[in-house]
Design a protein around this motif. Structure first.
Motif, PDB file in Angstrom:
ATOM      1  N   HIS A 206       0.817  -1.213   0.000  1.00  0.00           N
ATOM      2  CA  HIS A 206       0.000   0.000   0.000  1.00  0.00           C
ATOM      3  C   HIS A 206       0.850   1.263   0.000  1.00  0.00           C
ATOM      4  O   HIS A 206       2.040   1.224   0.306  1.00  0.00           O
ATOM      5  CB  HIS A 206      -0.929   0.020   1.224  1.00  0.00           C
ATOM      6  N   ILE A 207       0.207   2.374  -0.313  1.00  0.00           N
ATOM      7  CA  ILE A 207       0.801   3.706  -0.252  1.00  0.00           C
ATOM      8  C   ILE A 207      -0.143   4.599   0.542  1.00  0.00           C
ATOM      9  O   ILE A 207      -1.363   4.569   0.338  1.00  0.00           O
ATOM     10  CB  ILE A 207       1.004   4.305  -1.657  1.00  0.00           C
ATOM     11  N   HIS A 208       0.404   5.390   1.453  1.00  0.00           N
ATOM     12  CA  HIS A 208      -0.403   6.328   2.233  1.00  0.00           C
ATOM     13  C   HIS A 208      -0.565   7.648   1.491  1.00  0.00           C
ATOM     14  O   HIS A 208       0.316   8.054   0.729  1.00  0.00           O
ATOM     15  CB  HIS A 208       0.275   6.619   3.574  1.00  0.00           C
ATOM     16  N   THR A 209      -1.683   8.335   1.753  1.00  0.00           N
ATOM     17  CA  THR A 209      -1.881   9.652   1.157  1.00  0.00           C
ATOM     18  C   THR A 209      -2.687  10.555   2.066  1.00  0.00           C
ATOM     19  O   THR A 209      -3.469  10.076   2.900  1.00  0.00           O
ATOM     20  CB  THR A 209      -2.593   9.541  -0.209  1.00  0.00           C
ATOM     21  N   LYS A 210      -2.469  11.855   1.924  1.00  0.00           N
ATOM     22  CA  LYS A 210      -3.286  12.882   2.575  1.00  0.00           C
ATOM     23  C   LYS A 210      -3.553  13.984   1.558  1.00  0.00           C
ATOM     24  O   LYS A 210      -2.705  14.278   0.706  1.00  0.00           O
ATOM     25  CB  LYS A 210      -2.579  13.486   3.795  1.00  0.00           C
ATOM     26  N   VAL A 211      -4.729  14.593   1.665  1.00  0.00           N
ATOM     27  CA  VAL A 211      -5.079  15.734   0.823  1.00  0.00           C
ATOM     28  C   VAL A 211      -5.404  16.909   1.738  1.00  0.00           C
ATOM     29  O   VAL A 211      -6.264  16.806   2.610  1.00  0.00           O
ATOM     30  CB  VAL A 211      -6.288  15.430  -0.075  1.00  0.00           C
ATOM     31  N   HIS A 212      -4.695  18.009   1.539  1.00  0.00           N
ATOM     32  CA  HIS A 212      -4.872  19.221   2.349  1.00  0.00           C
ATOM     33  C   HIS A 212      -5.440  20.333   1.473  1.00  0.00           C
ATOM     34  O   HIS A 212      -4.955  20.551   0.355  1.00  0.00           O
ATOM     35  CB  HIS A 212      -3.540  19.676   2.944  1.00  0.00           C
ATOM     36  N   VAL A 213      -6.438  21.049   1.976  1.00  0.00           N
ATOM     37  CA  VAL A 213      -7.089  22.103   1.199  1.00  0.00           C
ATOM     38  C   VAL A 213      -7.220  23.389   2.016  1.00  0.00           C
ATOM     39  O   VAL A 213      -7.007  23.390   3.236  1.00  0.00           O
ATOM     40  CB  VAL A 213      -8.494  21.655   0.728  1.00  0.00           C
ATOM     41  N   ASP A 214      -7.592  24.460   1.321  1.00  0.00           N
ATOM     42  CA  ASP A 214      -7.852  25.773   1.932  1.00  0.00           C
ATOM     43  C   ASP A 214      -6.603  26.427   2.500  1.00  0.00           C
ATOM     44  O   ASP A 214      -6.714  27.399   3.257  1.00  0.00           O
ATOM     45  CB  ASP A 214      -8.926  25.688   3.028  1.00  0.00           C
ATOM     46  N   GLY A 215      -5.441  25.919   2.156  1.00  0.00           N
ATOM     47  CA  GLY A 215      -4.193  26.557   2.558  1.00  0.00           C
ATOM     48  C   GLY A 215      -3.697  27.470   1.452  1.00  0.00           C
ATOM     49  O   GLY A 215      -4.367  27.682   0.433  1.00  0.00           O
ATOM     50  N   GLU A 216      -2.511  28.002   1.626  1.00  0.00           N
ATOM     51  CA  GLU A 216      -1.932  28.923   0.652  1.00  0.00           C
ATOM     52  C   GLU A 216      -0.534  28.478   0.254  1.00  0.00           C
ATOM     53  O   GLU A 216       0.308  28.200   1.105  1.00  0.00           O
ATOM     54  CB  GLU A 216      -1.872  30.338   1.244  1.00  0.00           C
ATOM     55  N   TRP A 217      -0.307  28.404  -1.050  1.00  0.00           N
ATOM     56  CA  TRP A 217       1.031  28.110  -1.564  1.00  0.00           C
ATOM     57  C   TRP A 217       1.820  29.415  -1.625  1.00  0.00           C
ATOM     58  O   TRP A 217       1.373  30.393  -2.221  1.00  0.00           O
ATOM     59  CB  TRP A 217       0.962  27.485  -2.947  1.00  0.00           C
TER      60      TRP A 217
END
Length: 305
Positions: A206-217
């Motif tokens: 398996h591979i782990h993942t996370k998705v982060h939103v509403d932040g600023e690059w």
């Protein structure tokens, strides 16, 4: 940002805000090295890959949330090529993130992936990982369940307090191979170059993942926001058995857990994180392309802890 956290740090960052990260060499990512022609085209599909397109039937399915596991490190590396010098079958991972209610792409999200190496070792936790080496490769799926019912990651030989799979462990070393973060484009797509993961006792590949939103690059990386999805990607048995015939996977003596036996994968196919894979069935060593569309709720907070 560093890889070492105080006891309070990881929980705070995972619960509410996205970390401030330092971009180290992000502009120098190049798909070169192992795999020849395969590697040279590793990021050729960034602007649009039909393999990651979804249909009206599947885009409304919310991708399964899973445990974060004990070996998450709040991203130290902003990069698409996470291979470093690790040996293994080249893997290009084409991901797409969509809003599961509207089916619209989620642009400018920060996507993390991390996984073990070909012998089951996690960077940052080499002394705690339960991988193995030497011996004869598996030639068929196991016929019996591993001793002890798996309850998390990893269920046997885990660091103290980590048997539940969701309890964060502090890193024990400074290695960061096979870990990285990159942002989704306007179509919600992001591509990573890595290697096909190995296995360790009690868990399927398996591979782990996370998705982060509403932040600023920013010039410094990605700041603020929240984690809307924590999941895992999985590989079908045919591909895993094929990989087990290739070095260094073939040197592993670790008992393997099949996809059906795994207690984290919910057996729901794509919605559960099962990757669509493309490779030469006669020579998987040339490389694998994996793709999946993740349906997420951008307004939700899912830290996997």
């Amino acid at each position: 940002m560093t890889g070492n956290h105080t006891a309070e740090g990881p929980k705070h960052k995972r619960d509410l805000t996205r970390r401030k990260v330092v971009v180290a060499g992000a502009g120098a990512v190049a798909a070169v090295g192992v795999g020849g022609t395969f590697a040279a085209g590793a990021f050729a599909d960034d602007s649009g890959d039909s393999a990651t397109d979804t249909t009206s039937e599947t885009c409304y399915k919310l991708t399964s949330e899973t445990t974060e596991g004990p070996y998450y490190i709040d991203a130290d590396k902003i990069r698409r090529d996470i291979t470093e010098d690790k040996e293994g079958i080249p893997l290009v991972l084409n991901l797409k993130v969509i809003d599961n209610e509207t089916c619209r792409p989620v642009a400018n999200a920060a996507v993390d992936i991390w996984h073990c190496d070909a012998l089951g070792i996690y960077s940052g936790y080499e002394s705690l990982s339960t991988g193995g080496g030497g011996g004869t490769p598996p030639t068929d799926a196991p016929t019996d369940l591993p001793s002890g019912t798996p309850t998390g990651e990893p269920p046997s030989g885990a660091p103290s307090g980590g048997t539940g799979g969701g309890i964060h462990e502090e890193p024990t070393d400074d290695e960061r191979y096979l870990r990285g973060t990159w942002k989704t484009d306007k179509q919600g797509r992001v591509t990573f170059r890595t290697i096909f993961p190995g296995w360790y006792r009690g868990r399927t590949v398996h591979i782990h993942t996370k998705v982060h939103v509403d932040g600023e690059w920013t010039d410094a990386g990605y700041e603020g926001g929240h984690t809307c999805h924590t999941g895992q990607f999985f590989f079908d048995e045919e591909s895993v058995l094929a990989s087990a015939e290739v070095e260094p996977y073939s040197t592993s003596t670790t008992e393997r857990t099949t996809l059906e036996q795994d207690t984290i994968y919910d057996q729901s196919g794509t919605a559960g994180g099962l990757l669509k894979l493309k490779y030469n069935k006669k020579n998987i060593a040339k490389g694998v392309v994996g793709s999946i569309t993740m349906g997420v709720d951008p307004d939700a907070t899912n830290t996997g802890t």
